[in-house]
Each structure stands twice: as structure tokens, then as C-alpha cells.
Design an enzyme around this catalytic site. Structure first.
Site, mmCIF file in Angstrom:
data_model
loop_
_atom_site.group_PDB
_atom_site.id
_atom_site.type_symbol
_atom_site.label_atom_id
_atom_site.label_comp_id
_atom_site.label_asym_id
_atom_site.label_seq_id
_atom_site.Cartn_x
_atom_site.Cartn_y
_atom_site.Cartn_z
ATOM 1 N N THR A 12 25.336 33.899 84.363
ATOM 2 C CA THR A 12 24.977 32.880 83.382
ATOM 3 C C THR A 12 25.688 31.582 83.772
ATOM 4 O O THR A 12 26.687 31.612 84.492
ATOM 5 C CB THR A 12 25.417 33.269 81.958
ATOM 6 O OG1 THR A 12 26.843 33.430 81.984
ATOM 7 C CG2 THR A 12 24.788 34.565 81.518
ATOM 8 N N GLU A 25 20.237 37.016 80.097
ATOM 9 C CA GLU A 25 20.509 38.397 79.691
ATOM 10 C C GLU A 25 19.227 39.141 79.299
ATOM 11 O O GLU A 25 19.264 40.318 78.995
ATOM 12 C CB GLU A 25 21.480 38.414 78.496
ATOM 13 C CG GLU A 25 22.916 37.990 78.829
ATOM 14 C CD GLU A 25 23.165 36.492 78.709
ATOM 15 O OE1 GLU A 25 22.185 35.714 78.782
ATOM 16 O OE2 GLU A 25 24.337 36.096 78.555
ATOM 17 N N LYS A 33 26.723 21.215 60.719
ATOM 18 C CA LYS A 33 26.933 21.624 59.332
ATOM 19 C C LYS A 33 27.327 20.397 58.528
ATOM 20 O O LYS A 33 28.381 19.838 58.710
ATOM 21 C CB LYS A 33 28.017 22.705 59.250
ATOM 22 C CG LYS A 33 27.590 23.943 60.004
ATOM 23 C CD LYS A 33 28.721 24.930 60.184
ATOM 24 C CE LYS A 33 28.324 25.957 61.234
ATOM 25 N NZ LYS A 33 28.688 25.589 62.605
ATOM 26 N N TRP A 51 22.705 23.139 56.890
ATOM 27 C CA TRP A 51 22.581 23.067 58.345
ATOM 28 C C TRP A 51 21.509 22.066 58.737
ATOM 29 O O TRP A 51 20.450 22.005 58.128
ATOM 30 C CB TRP A 51 22.198 24.435 58.914
ATOM 31 C CG TRP A 51 23.338 25.390 58.945
ATOM 32 C CD1 TRP A 51 24.531 25.247 58.308
ATOM 33 C CD2 TRP A 51 23.397 26.633 59.647
ATOM 34 N NE1 TRP A 51 25.328 26.328 58.569
ATOM 35 C CE2 TRP A 51 24.661 27.187 59.382
ATOM 36 C CE3 TRP A 51 22.506 27.326 60.473
ATOM 37 C CZ2 TRP A 51 25.065 28.415 59.907
ATOM 38 C CZ3 TRP A 51 22.896 28.534 61.004
ATOM 39 C CH2 TRP A 51 24.173 29.073 60.722
#
Ligand code: ADP
Length: 545
Positions: A186, A331, A442, A447
Site C-alpha cells: 500500500t 487490500e 467534524k 460531519w
């Protein structure tokens, strides 16, 4: 009672054997590092993959030993996909955009024994070879006469010399389909990179799934251009799905600028292309500026980061090219969802359809998804409730190579991979990413989706790229600002851009400020690098504070 059907392992070698037998004259076209165009067929590819397998056997490389590549998309790289994995070794595709120290780190971590590189990356190899004691053999992916006389790399051989003398016959070995086939680290924006270790089974199943009509819809009639790099998650599995379908493959090599990509699309009758939004933006800029059209391109998969709706409309309305928005991860091999309409949507108006098509899409069979709240409880699929997105399936990571299992167990003891993304899922199963959990803003207990804020800015004609980040605020916790790179020659002021948000999002979600920059920092896979952007913004204060 067991079924009475033949139990043949799903092995990567069977893909190339199939392609050679059924699509032997199918074309593979590559723009080479040398600048010229190379053409050959699946038959040639299969023979050279067998030559490579013979060479690896001759070196005494063992089953599961790692062979690394540091290469652009091209035919020699594709030979490695089949020759290395098919002979039972593990192909480690190294991302050349990583820092050389990171490259040395992952080569050592993977214990690569051979490393094959395009000449573009000679300086990287010169910088790291002395720090990579496991590598017994360095191979330059070039003709013998292109090899530099004094590279400083001991025993450096050209790929053509290396495989040229080996026999073209080879019996691909049969082994457990769960054996490792390839690996990809990654990007590791924080900490050391972690590797996903794919298997023959996971890769083959993913190749089947990727070719499905509601996924990439690949067929023997397609001409496919993977712009998405083969050094990152196997170019979204396209080399394998190509062999499985026999489509023509067109590799762009190192030339990823809009003009080169456009010329290749037209010259090779490309019908389908795949890439990340930043690369497609370069292509769009080129065709728009030069007043061009696409004569064969019908559809393109765009993913890896959120595809701005403005880009979907620009391709669709301006050029008749359907954009398929895709989501996935290293992944996940990487495909998780793809956005295509259902039958019932066909009667809808354009705007309603667009509303759906900008989402990241529906799960592909083989990928189970759910969203959970902070308490781990599953959230409803109503398109409103958001939560951490969890996935499971046969091509999704169980544990990292030499590392931990990141899986979280649910109340039934079933393990799920936490994607780190926050999403909603609607009643029809369409998933929409709100943010990466670490990027969510936030504000006053609510959000704000940075992707939504970026998408609005990206719809402004003067904006080339926009990144929304949260800034600390004493009262609201965080407030969003939008960092903008303007198109060359285009003008837009802070006030104009803030006014552009009016009516497009709730008032409290409108950014507090606009910061203009020359360029947004991009990571090794062409995604906006918000960590670096935040570093660049150190010392920034919100207006009025
Ligand atoms: P890395 O995590 O190493 O940067 P990946 O390619 O594995 O590289 O990145 C996966 C992540 O990229 C996803 O978890 C998601 O946050 C983001 N991503 C991928 N596709 C999309 C998309 N279509 N829309 C929004 N985000 C996406």
C-alpha cells in the site's frame, strides 16, 4: 456428498494458456520507454512468458520466491505477470513513485531475489541496489544494445539477453490455488508500507468478476487501454481479465500525458480505458483544448479516488463516453464496487441517472459490504445513514504479509476488513463514499464530506483540482477550507468561488475559506496527498480567528 465435477485449481498459468490457444493472434500493443510502438500477440506473449519461467528455474529460484518489477505498463511487464506467477514464484510489483528509501525498504521486506526495471528507473536502482542484499539479479527491461556500459550495478543484464536463449517450451506446474501469486504494498502515507499478498485463486476469481457486464464488460471485441499502472494493484486486474477474454491490450508505457494517451486511443481503436481521475483530467484538458473527439472510445472506468461528477458529465455529454465510477483498495485486489444503472433506472431522466452514477456503485458478486456505527452496530441501507465500511470476500485481504490481520469480528465471529472509508448504502445497494475516516470534517458535532465540497469546486470551470481539509476551530471543532489549483490561464477569486457554493450545499457546509496553490500534492498513485497538504498549511489560520 461431494459434487462429482473435476477439481482443477484456478491458476494464473491457465489464463495465458487459454489466451494463446483461443486468441493466439490477439494483439498486444505497447508504447515503449524507447518511444516507439511495439506490437505482438498473445501467442508471442505466452512463449516469452515460458522463456522467462525457464530462466527462473535455471537460476534455482524456489517456489514462492519473490521476483520484483519496477516498470511501466508494457508487454515485458505483462510477460512477468504470467511467467513469474505461472511458474510458482511471486511477482512483487514495486511502485517507482515511492521514495527510494521506501523502495529499498519494501524490496528488503519482500526479500526480492530478482528485480527487473525499465530504464526510466535506472537512477532509482543505482541509488538503492547496494542497500538490497537479497537481490541476486538485476535485469533491465530493454534490448541488449540499450544497456548502459557503466551502470555501476553488478551483473546487470538486459531482459532480452536474459530470456532470449531460453527454450519457449515449458510445462506450467500445478499446485494449490491458494499459493501466493503476486504482492503489492500500500502507498503507506503514514508509517511503513504494508503488503497485500494475492493468491492464484483470488486473482483468477477477481479476473472473472472484473470482466462481468456490470463491471468492466470486457470481451474479445474490445481494445483495452489500462492507464492505471501495473505497479499498483495489478492495473486493477486488467492483464488477467484480458487474457481471460482475449481482448486487444494497449499499453501506454511512460507517456501518460493527455496528448499521448489520446493518440494511442485513436490509433489503436481503444474501446475501453481505465485510470484514476487525475490522469483522465489531463486527457480531458487535451481533447477540450484541441477540440477533438473520440471515434472508438465507448466507456471508461474511473476510480482510485472520487471521480468528480463534472468529469462524468464532461465525458458523457461532451464525448459520448460512459464513465463507470469504481471503488476499491489494494487490500481488495482491488475491485469492490462499480456504478452502473439497473433496468428500472433506464426510464429515469438524465439528472436522476446522474445522481446514481456519481456514487461509487454496487458491490460485485464476491464482495459483501456493510456499514457500521461507532458502536459496531450495522447501519440501515437507506442512502442516509453513514458508517465505517466493512467488506469481506475471496479476493479481500485476510492479513498483511509478515504482518497482522486487520479484520474485525462481528457478533457471529465473522471477520470483516475495515476499509477506513465512511460510506452510505442505499436500498438498491449503491454505496457512496463520504470520506476516508481520517479526512472527514467534524463541524459542530456534524460531519461534512470533503468529497462533496471538492466536487462542487471541481464543477467550476476555472478549477483544475480542489482539496477540502478541516481546520481547527475553537467553537466548531473543525471548519472546512478548500484548497484550489486553478486551470492554467483561468481566473476565479475567493469570493466568486465561495458564492459558487450558494444553493449547492447546506450553508453550514460551505467552506470558510479558499486557499489558492499552484498544484495540489499528489501521492505515489496519483491521489491527492492530504497529509502533505496539511503540512503545507501549517501555520494557516481560519479567517477571523
Ligand atoms: P492506498 O490506500 O495505498 O492509497 P489504495 O488504492 O488501496 O491505495 O486506496 C484505496 C482507497 O482509495 C479507498 O479506501 C478509498 O478511500 C479511496 N478510493 C478508491 N476509489 C475511490 C472512489 N471511487 N471514490 C472515493 N474514494 C476512492
Amino acid at each position: 456428498m461431494l459434487g462429482l465435477m473435476q477439481n482443477q485449481p484456478l491458476l494464473i498459468s491457465t489464463l495465458i494458456t487459454f489466451a494463446e490457444r483461443n486468441h493466439g493472434d490477439g494483439e498486444i500493443v505497447s508504447r515503449r520507454v524507447e518511444g516507439d510502438i511495439h506490437r505482438y500477440t498473445y501467442r508471442d506473449l505466452a512463449r516469452r512468458a515460458r522463456q522467462l519461467a525457464n530462466v527462473l528455474d535455471g537460476m534455482g529460484l524456489q517456489f514462492s520466491d519473490r521476483v520484483a518489477s519496477l516498470a511501466w505498463n508494457g508487454y515485458r511487464h505483462m510477460e512477468m505477470y504470467f511467467g513469474v506467477s505461472g511458474s510458482g514464484r511471486v511477482l512483487h510489483t514495486v511502485n517507482p513513485r515511492l521514495h527510494p528509501d521506501q523502495i529499498a525498504w519494501i524490496v528488503n521486506h519482500a526479500e526480492d531475489q530478482v528485480l527487473c526495471f525499465d530504464m526510466t528507473f535506472l537512477p532509482i536502482v543505482q541509488a538503492v541496489h547496494a542497500k538490497c542484499p537479497t537481490v541476486k539479479k538485476w535485469v533491465a527491461l530493454c534490448d541488449a544494445d540499450r544497456l548502459p556500459a557503466d551502470s555501476g550495478i553488478p551483473g546487470l543484464t538486459s531482459y532480452e539477453d536474459w530470456i532470449g536463449g531460453a527454450p519457449g517450451e515449458y510445462d506450467w506446474p500445478t499446485f494449490d490455488e491458494n499459493s501466493a501469486s503476486s504482492m503489492c504494498y500500500t502507498s503507506g502515507t503514514t508509517g511503513n508500507p504494508k503488503a497485500a499478498l494475492y493468491s492464484h485463486r483470488s486473482t483468477t476469481l477477481h479476473a472473472y468478476a472484473a470482466a462481468l457486464p456490470d463491471v468492466m464488460c470486457l470481451s474479445a471485441r474490445d481494445s483495452v487501454l489500462p492507464v492505471v499502472p501495473m505497479f499498483h494493484v495489478n492495473a486493477w486486474g486488467i492483464p488477467y481479465s484480458a487474457a481471460l477474454t482475449g481482448c486487444k491490450v494497449v499499453f501506454p508505457g511512460p507517456a501518460l500525458d493527455g496528448k499521448s494517451v489520446y493518440e494511442l486511443i485513436e490509433a489503436e481503436g481503444v474501446t475501453f480505458a481505465a485510470g484514476v481521475p487525475t490522469v483522465w483530467q489531463m486527457l480531458l484538458n487535451h481533447v477540450q483544448a484541441a477540440g477533438l473527439k473520440f471515434s472508438t472510445l465507448g466507456r471508461t472506468v474511473i476510480g482510485g479516488s472520487a471521480c468528480p461528477p463534472a468529469m462524468i458529465t464532461a465525458f458523457q455529454d461532451g464525448y459520448g463516453v460512459s464513465v463507470l465510477h469504481a471503488w476499491g483498495m489494494t487490500e481488495m485486489s482491488p475491485l469492490g464496487t462499480l456504478c452502473t444503472l439497473k433496468n428500472k433506472h433506464l426510464r429515469m431522466g438524465r439528472d436522476e441517472q446522474m445522481h446514481i452514477l456519481q456514487k461509487q456503485g454496487r458491490a460485485i458478486y464476491g464482495v459483501e459490504m456493510k456499514i457500521v456505527g461507532a458502536d459496531g452496530k450495522e447501519q440501515p441501507w437507506d442512502g442516509k445513514a453513514y458508517g465505517d465500511l466493512l467488506v469481506r470476500g475471496p479476493w479481500i485481504l485476510e492479513r498483511y504479509y509478515k504482518g497482522e490481520s486487520p479484520l474485525v469480528k462481528d457478533e457471529h465471529g465473522v471477520g470483516w476488513f475495515p476499509t477506513g472509508d465512511v460510506a452510505t448504502i442505499d436500498a438498491d445497494g449503491y454505496m457512496q463514499i463520504t470520506d476516508r475516516s481520517k479526512d472527514v470534517i467534524k463541524s459542530g458535532g456534524e460531519w461534512i464530506s470533503s468529497i462533496d465540497i471538492e466536487n462542487i469546486a471541481m464543477a467550476h470551470p476555472a478549477v483544475a483540482m480542489a482539496a477540502c481539509v478541516g481546520m481547527p476551530h475553537p467553537k466548531w471543532d473543525e471548519r472546512p477550507i478548500v484548497v484550489v489549483a486553478r486551470r492554467p490561464g483561468a481566473e476565479v477569486t475567493r469570493e466568486e468561488l465561495l458564492a459558487f457554493y450558494e444553493g449547492k450545499t447546506a450553508k453550514w457546509q460551505i467552506p470558510d475559506d479558499v486557499v489558492f496553490v499552484d498544484a495540489i500534492p499528489l501521492g505515489a498513485t496519483g491521489k491527492m496527498l492530504k497529509t502533505r497538504l496539511r503540512e503545507q498549511l501549517a501555520g494557516y489560520k481560519l479567517p477571523g480567528l
